[in-house]
Design a protein around this motif. Structure first.
Motif, PDB file in Angstrom:
ATOM      1  N   GLN A  59       0.812  -1.214   0.000  1.00 23.75           N
ATOM      2  CA  GLN A  59       0.000   0.000   0.000  1.00 23.75           C
ATOM      3  C   GLN A  59       0.848   1.268   0.000  1.00 23.75           C
ATOM      4  O   GLN A  59       0.472   2.261  -0.616  1.00 23.75           O
ATOM      5  N   ASN A  60       2.008   1.233   0.695  1.00 25.44           N
ATOM      6  CA  ASN A  60       2.829   2.442   0.840  1.00 25.44           C
ATOM      7  C   ASN A  60       4.288   2.251   0.448  1.00 25.44           C
ATOM      8  O   ASN A  60       5.138   3.076   0.800  1.00 25.44           O
ATOM      9  N   ASN A  61       4.578   1.150  -0.246  1.00 27.97           N
ATOM     10  CA  ASN A  61       5.959   0.838  -0.609  1.00 27.97           C
ATOM     11  C   ASN A  61       5.994   0.138  -1.964  1.00 27.97           C
ATOM     12  O   ASN A  61       4.976  -0.366  -2.439  1.00 27.97           O
ATOM     13  N   ALA A  62       7.180   0.073  -2.548  1.00 29.73           N
ATOM     14  CA  ALA A  62       7.403  -0.765  -3.732  1.00 29.73           C
ATOM     15  C   ALA A  62       7.961  -2.094  -3.229  1.00 29.73           C
ATOM     16  O   ALA A  62       9.076  -2.143  -2.698  1.00 29.73           O
ATOM     17  N   VAL A  63       7.176  -3.160  -3.346  1.00 27.89           N
ATOM     18  CA  VAL A  63       7.569  -4.459  -2.797  1.00 27.89           C
ATOM     19  C   VAL A  63       7.843  -5.433  -3.944  1.00 27.89           C
ATOM     20  O   VAL A  63       7.029  -5.566  -4.863  1.00 27.89           O
ATOM     21  N   VAL A  64       8.983  -6.082  -3.881  1.00 26.06           N
ATOM     22  CA  VAL A  64       9.423  -6.990  -4.937  1.00 26.06           C
ATOM     23  C   VAL A  64       9.547  -8.395  -4.344  1.00 26.06           C
ATOM     24  O   VAL A  64      10.289  -8.599  -3.381  1.00 26.06           O
ATOM     25  N   TRP A  65       8.804  -9.354  -4.950  1.00 28.32           N
ATOM     26  CA  TRP A  65       8.801 -10.717  -4.402  1.00 28.32           C
ATOM     27  C   TRP A  65       8.613 -11.726  -5.525  1.00 28.32           C
ATOM     28  O   TRP A  65       7.606 -11.706  -6.230  1.00 28.32           O
ATOM     29  N   HIS A  66       9.572 -12.621  -5.665  1.00 22.70           N
ATOM     30  CA  HIS A  66       9.492 -13.623  -6.727  1.00 22.70           C
ATOM     31  C   HIS A  66       8.373 -14.646  -6.497  1.00 22.70           C
ATOM     32  O   HIS A  66       7.982 -15.344  -7.425  1.00 22.70           O
ATOM     33  N   ASN A  67       7.829 -14.732  -5.293  1.00 22.60           N
ATOM     34  CA  ASN A  67       6.668 -15.602  -5.061  1.00 22.60           C
ATOM     35  C   ASN A  67       5.434 -15.073  -5.788  1.00 22.60           C
ATOM     36  O   ASN A  67       4.547 -15.836  -6.143  1.00 22.60           O
ATOM     37  N   LYS A  68       5.371 -13.755  -5.970  1.00 22.08           N
ATOM     38  CA  LYS A  68       4.232 -13.144  -6.652  1.00 22.08           C
ATOM     39  C   LYS A  68       4.465 -13.034  -8.164  1.00 22.08           C
ATOM     40  O   LYS A  68       3.528 -13.171  -8.947  1.00 22.08           O
TER      41      LYS A  68
END
Length: 197
Positions: A58-67
């Motif tokens: 919601q308030n960050n750029a999140v990077v995740w290879h699971n997604k």
């Protein structure tokens, strides 16, 4: 679980610590303190169970290879200034033990981000290093291999490590972090419930 001495041991080793009763409390804590950051996630059922990706997005750029599964996404997570993961096991004496297949998670917990957060459920705490390594190989690894449909004896049987030479083997890199790496802020977020594998 008695956390006072465990937290004290980690703090002596250069980690800061937090303790929460539930995964929701731990999730809310991270949401409250992290804003406008680039955050990389390590492969972790714990983080998935917390709903942490969606909450932080919601308030960050999140990077995740699971997604978004890809090597490029793993590399992007490696450029984040904040990294969040779990551990396969921690010791009461203040050590973190992980087994990895590609090495992205253990690399990021050793070098790279300004801050690394570990979310650790009570099921991951072991009395000593030998039991931590045993837990990684014979509890966490078979369940993770089964989760990703690896063609390994541990995934097929779901019971223990066979120290196989299968091409799909996910136990390729084992790390023991004895002290917080130089130049990196590291926080252990203990959660007093079972989380992940």
């Amino acid at each position: 679980m008695e956390y006072t001495s465990i937290r004290k041991n980690f703090e002596k080793h250069g980690f800061s610590t937090q303790l929460f009763r539930t995964k929701e409390e731990a999730r809310d804590y991270l949401v409250e303190i992290l804003h406008n950051q680039t955050i990389g996630f390590g492969g972790s059922v714990t983080l998935l169970e917390m709903g942490l990706y969606e909450a932080l997005q919601q308030n960050n750029a999140v990077v995740w290879h699971n997604k978004v599964p890809s090597r490029d996404v793993r590399r992007m997570a490696g450029c984040a200034n904040i990294y969040i993961t779990s551990a396969n096991a921690v010791t009461e004496a203040g050590q973190i033990v992980n087994i990895d297949g590609t090495g992205n998670r253990v690399a990021m917990t050793s070098f790279g981000p300004q801050t690394c957060y570990y979310v650790v459920g009570r099921n991951k705490i072991t009395p000593n290093l030998d039991e931590a390594v045993f837990r990684c190989r014979n509890v966490a690894a078979p369940q993770n291999a089964r989760r990703i449909n690896a063609k390994t004896p541990c995934a097929i049987n779901g019971d223990k490590c066979y120290d196989c030479n299968s091409p799909g083997r996910i136990c390729r890199i084992t790390t023991v972090i004895d002290r917080a790496p130089m130049g990196m802020n590291c926080e252990i977020i203990f959660v007093d419930e079972a989380l992940g594998f």
